[in-house]
Design a protein around this motif. Structure first.
Motif, PDB file in Angstrom:
ATOM      1  N   LEU A   1       0.838  -1.201   0.000  1.00 46.32           N
ATOM      2  CA  LEU A   1       0.000   0.000   0.000  1.00 46.32           C
ATOM      3  C   LEU A   1       0.872   1.249   0.000  1.00 46.32           C
ATOM      4  O   LEU A   1       0.756   2.110  -0.876  1.00 46.32           O
TER       5      LEU A   1
ATOM      6  N   ASN B   1       3.092   2.360  -2.950  1.00 47.08           N
ATOM      7  CA  ASN B   1       2.392   2.698  -4.193  1.00 47.08           C
ATOM      8  C   ASN B   1       1.366   3.813  -4.080  1.00 47.08           C
ATOM      9  O   ASN B   1       0.895   4.309  -5.106  1.00 47.08           O
ATOM     10  N   VAL B   2       1.011   4.208  -2.873  1.00 46.74           N
ATOM     11  CA  VAL B   2      -0.028   5.219  -2.693  1.00 46.74           C
ATOM     12  C   VAL B   2       0.499   6.316  -1.770  1.00 46.74           C
ATOM     13  O   VAL B   2       0.990   6.032  -0.673  1.00 46.74           O
TER      14      VAL B   2
ATOM     15  N   ALA C   1      -3.682   0.922  -5.001  1.00 49.81           N
ATOM     16  CA  ALA C   1      -2.306   0.427  -4.858  1.00 49.81           C
ATOM     17  C   ALA C   1      -1.977  -0.582  -5.961  1.00 49.81           C
ATOM     18  O   ALA C   1      -0.885  -0.546  -6.539  1.00 49.81           O
TER      19      ALA C   1
ATOM     20  N   SER D   1       0.830  -0.078  -8.783  1.00 48.79           N
ATOM     21  CA  SER D   1       1.959  -1.025  -8.752  1.00 48.79           C
ATOM     22  C   SER D   1       2.340  -1.536 -10.142  1.00 48.79           C
ATOM     23  O   SER D   1       3.487  -1.905 -10.363  1.00 48.79           O
TER      24      SER D   1
ATOM     25  N   SER E   1       5.779   6.778  -8.217  1.00 50.87           N
ATOM     26  CA  SER E   1       5.280   6.269  -6.936  1.00 50.87           C
ATOM     27  C   SER E   1       6.146   6.707  -5.757  1.00 50.87           C
ATOM     28  O   SER E   1       7.284   7.145  -5.941  1.00 50.87           O
TER      29      SER E   1
ATOM     30  N   ILE F   1      -0.363  -6.687  -1.183  1.00 49.61           N
ATOM     31  CA  ILE F   1      -1.094  -5.481  -0.780  1.00 49.61           C
ATOM     32  C   ILE F   1      -2.150  -5.892   0.242  1.00 49.61           C
ATOM     33  O   ILE F   1      -3.059  -6.654  -0.083  1.00 49.61           O
TER      34      ILE F   1
END
Length: 157
Positions: A74, A77-78, A104, A108, A115, A147
């Motif tokens: 998570l 990527n976020v 996410a 990804s 990112s 994730i």
């Protein structure tokens, strides 16, 4: 552990926790790493980390606060701003968790997305070869990883 309005947190490695209150990120854990992309890991073996290596924090929570817990899949990527945005558009915690996991996952696999992981990699000296930089290229993309997302909301009892 949540007791008497206080959330007690023990964090080891690169899983994380965020707390959002009224559309603002008020608390964030930070990953523990030996070096870039090599996080602390709990193990029963004597040569690795134990619960004694945990960073312990306490946060006073209020009704309506949202707690977001997740794996590095998570948080690599976020961005935190995206997490806050998702939280403000989803009242149901289950739907919020699904939306964050989906975001996410999408980031990804997006090789052009800049990112959190690619930004940190560049900050730590990992990037494309010099000849690609001449053409304006840089290291981008999400990070394929597991994730896991859990979202909870503080309510009065």
């Amino acid at each position: 552990m949540f007791e008497n309005g206080i959330l007690k947190i023990a964090s080891v490695g690169d899983c994380g926790l965020r707390i959002v209150r009224k559309g603002q990120m008020i608390f964030s854990t930070f990953p523990q790493e030996h070096y870039f992309d090599c996080p602390y890991q709990l193990s029963s073996e004597a040569v690795t980390q134990t619960y004694l290596d945990a960073i312990v924090s306490s946060v006073d929570l209020k009704e309506g606060d949202t707690i977001i817990m997740g794996s590095d899949g998570l948080f690599d990527n976020v961005f935190d701003q995206e997490i806050v945005s998702v939280m403000t558009t989803h009242d149901d915690v289950s739907n919020a968790a699904k939306a964050l996991a989906e975001l996410a996952k999408n980031h990804s696999v997006d090789i052009k997305f800049d990112s959190p992981y690619s930004l940190e990699a560049r900050e730590r000296g990992f990037d494309v070869p010099w000849w690609k930089k001449v053409f304006g290229m840089k290291l981008t993309g999400g990070k394929l990883d597991d994730i896991t997302v859990i979202v909870g909301k503080v309510k009065s009892s």
